[in-house]
Design an enzyme around this catalytic site. Structure first.
Site, PDB file in Angstrom:
ATOM      1  CG  ASP A 106     -27.422  18.750 -20.892  1.00 33.60           C
ATOM      2  OD1 ASP A 106     -28.502  18.028 -21.055  1.00 33.60           O
ATOM      3  OD2 ASP A 106     -26.852  19.197 -22.159  1.00 33.60           O
ATOM      4  CD  GLN A 144     -30.917  16.777 -28.532  1.00 32.11           C
ATOM      5  OE1 GLN A 144     -31.820  16.156 -28.531  1.00 32.11           O
ATOM      6  NE2 GLN A 144     -29.795  16.315 -27.894  1.00 32.11           N
TER       7      GLN A 144
HETATM    8  C1  S3P Z   1     -28.387  19.590 -26.657  1.00 33.96           C
HETATM    9  C2  S3P Z   1     -29.635  19.934 -26.321  1.00 33.96           C
HETATM   10  C3  S3P Z   1     -30.192  19.501 -25.066  1.00 33.96           C
HETATM   11  C4  S3P Z   1     -29.126  18.799 -24.118  1.00 33.96           C
HETATM   12  C5  S3P Z   1     -28.334  17.729 -24.776  1.00 33.96           C
HETATM   13  C6  S3P Z   1     -27.733  18.440 -26.073  1.00 33.96           C
HETATM   14  C7  S3P Z   1     -28.048  20.136 -27.946  1.00 33.96           C
HETATM   15  O1  S3P Z   1     -31.320  18.484 -25.554  1.00 33.96           O
HETATM   16  O2  S3P Z   1     -29.862  18.169 -23.076  1.00 33.96           O
HETATM   17  O3  S3P Z   1     -27.455  17.160 -23.998  1.00 33.96           O
HETATM   18  O4  S3P Z   1     -26.734  19.804 -28.316  1.00 33.96           O
HETATM   19  O5  S3P Z   1     -28.616  20.832 -28.772  1.00 33.96           O
HETATM   20  P1  S3P Z   1     -32.856  19.130 -25.754  1.00 33.96           P
HETATM   21  O6  S3P Z   1     -32.495  20.029 -27.131  1.00 33.96           O
HETATM   22  O7  S3P Z   1     -33.533  17.983 -26.379  1.00 33.96           O
HETATM   23  O8  S3P Z   1     -33.319  19.731 -24.604  1.00 33.96           O
END
Ligand code: S3P
Length: 429
Positions: free
Chosen positions: A315, A169
């Site tokens: 996840d 993210q």
């Molecule tokens: C996601 C990245 C993960 C994941 C989330 C979705 C994404 O989070 O847990 O459900 O779409 O980039 P983080 O990047 O904070 O680990």
């Protein structure tokens, strides 16, 4: 959110075929990029979850028109400049929305307030605030860098940034900001995380330079709308794959599933545990690998999840932990401190529910050790307002002795509203 309970009865097996709603990570990214692209973006099999609806709601408030007919969404791109929203943007439960959209908003020359529900208001945002401030945006946040956020966009400048936490993210947020920055923005990650941000940018026509754990993007690029079918969500499929793994003789077919290598570690892991998996009809769609799976349940052995595997399975760990007592050798999870700052403290949520089912477990700061060969009993459990906890324990309940009641199970709407109905249609009793 209301707090509806579901009752799960033990099962004898899993059989059937299921097509998954569109991947949540890809749906968020395509919606956001469709909003700032030139022209129309047509998306089929868009995620049916409330999180992606939060993203659509936010982009509408930013002046992007779209129409939705079930899982088909048509987005009329506004180009790079969005409209100042008349009210705070409600990101609901969605960390993806608030973090990734902030990258785009950092490059808009207006002020945006971003809010969310009680769970989102507890989640750390300093990880995006720091790099986006280095690029020139300004943020006001609550204590400890929590939402609500007040984001003042600016003319951004490119940065070279090493991510302190492995987070797709955050990587995506900085790359989206990089589209608006003067110069070339470079992000280096400690461990490779899902690459949907990079692939989506390329799909919408941006040039992105990628080498190993380093990605860079030149600012000032204009995106073009696309037509796409979002591949089935592999993190939602994980619940059915694990359910099939619990019963030898189970047979499950999943067509049109996302098999992107940065997400498909789950399959390697489950095959290592003892699930039999065959892939067919492999295709590439906008850089994303998609295919069909045929799965047969067997006896599940045991494993350790640590280091890069933890990031790759982040996840899926709740459901892997929930089935761990039924494996022969147990599962140990380490390096998973991130799980404490997800939609709930997932280490605590899993421990509480497994203990309520009579399991013996050991909890660490950064993970769990769950011995195998255990028999669980049905119990009254809580989702802790967390979609993946609700679904993970519906799976664990299938092999318990007696019925399990999960309160707050409607949290599943966040990523997979159809989950309980689909599970019932696959279960054999
Ligand atoms: C996601 C990245 C993960 C994941 C989330 C979705 C994404 O989070 O847990 O459900 O779409 O980039 P983080 O990047 O904070 O680990």
């Amino acid at each position: 959110m209301s707090r509806k309970s579901v009752l799960i009865r033990p099962a004898k097996g899993i059989a059937g075929s299921v097509r998954l709603p569109g991947d949540k990570s890809i749906s968020h990214r395509y919606a956001m990029l469709g909003g700032i692209a030139e022209g129309t973006t047509k998306l089929d099999n868009f995620s049916t979850g409330a999180d992606c609806a939060s993203t659509l709601g936010c982009i509408r408030s930013l002046g992007v028109n779209w129409e939705r007919d079930g899982a088909s969404v048509v987005i009329h791109g506004q180009g790079r400049s969005l409209r100042r929203p008349g009210a705070p943007l409600d990101c609901g439960n969605s960390g993806s929305t608030i973090r990734m959209l902030s990258g785009i908003l950092a490059g808009q020359e207006f002020v945006t307030e971003l809010t969310g529900d009680e769970s989102l208001s507890r989640r750390p945002m300093a990880r995006i605030i720091k790099p986006l401030q280095m690029m020139g945006a300004n943020f006001e946040s609550q204590e400890g860098g929590r939402p609500p956020l007040k984001l003042t966009g600016a003319k951004l400048k490119a940065i070279d940034y090493q991510l302190p936490v492995a987070s797709a993210q955050v990587k995506t947020s900085i790359l989206f900001g990089g589209l608006y920055a003067e110069g070339t923005t470079r992000v280096e990650e400690p461990i490779q995380t899902r690459d949907h941000g990079e692939l989506a940018l390329q799909a919408f026509g941006a040039r992105v330079d990628r080498r190993m754990r380093e990605v860079s993007i030149e600012g000032g690029q204009q995106l073009q709308g696309i037509e796409a079918t979002v591949p089935g969500d592999i993190s939602s499929a994980a619940f059915f794959l694990c359910a099939a793994g619990l019963f030898s003789g189970s047979e499950l077919v999943i067509p049109g599933l996302l098999l992107n290598p940065t997400r498909a570690r789950l399959l390697d892991f489950l095959v290592g545990l003892g699930l039999r998996v065959t892939m067919s009809d492999l295709q590439e769609q906008h850089g994303e690998l998609v295919g069909s799976l045929q799965v047969e349940g067997g006896v599940l052995k045991g494993a350790t999840i640590a280091g890069g595997d933890t990031a790759a399975l982040i996840d899926e760990i709740p459901v892997l932990a929930a089935i761990a007592p039924y494996t022969t050798d147990g599962i140990e999870i380490r390096d998973a401190r991130e799980l404490r700052v997800k939609e709930s403290d997932r280490i605590a949520s899993v421990s509480t529910n497994l203990r309520a089912m009579g399991a013996e477990i050991e909890e660490f700061d950064d993970g769990l050790r769950i011995p195998g060969g255990q028999k669980l009993r049905g119990a009254r459990l809580d989702s802790f307002g967390d979609h993946r906890i609700a679904m993970a324990f519906a799976v664990a309940a299938l092999r318990a002795e007696g019925e399990t009641e999960i309160s707050g199970a409607d949290a599943a709407v966040i990523s997979y509203p159809e989950f309980f109905n689909t599970l019932e249609s696959l279960v054999q009793r």
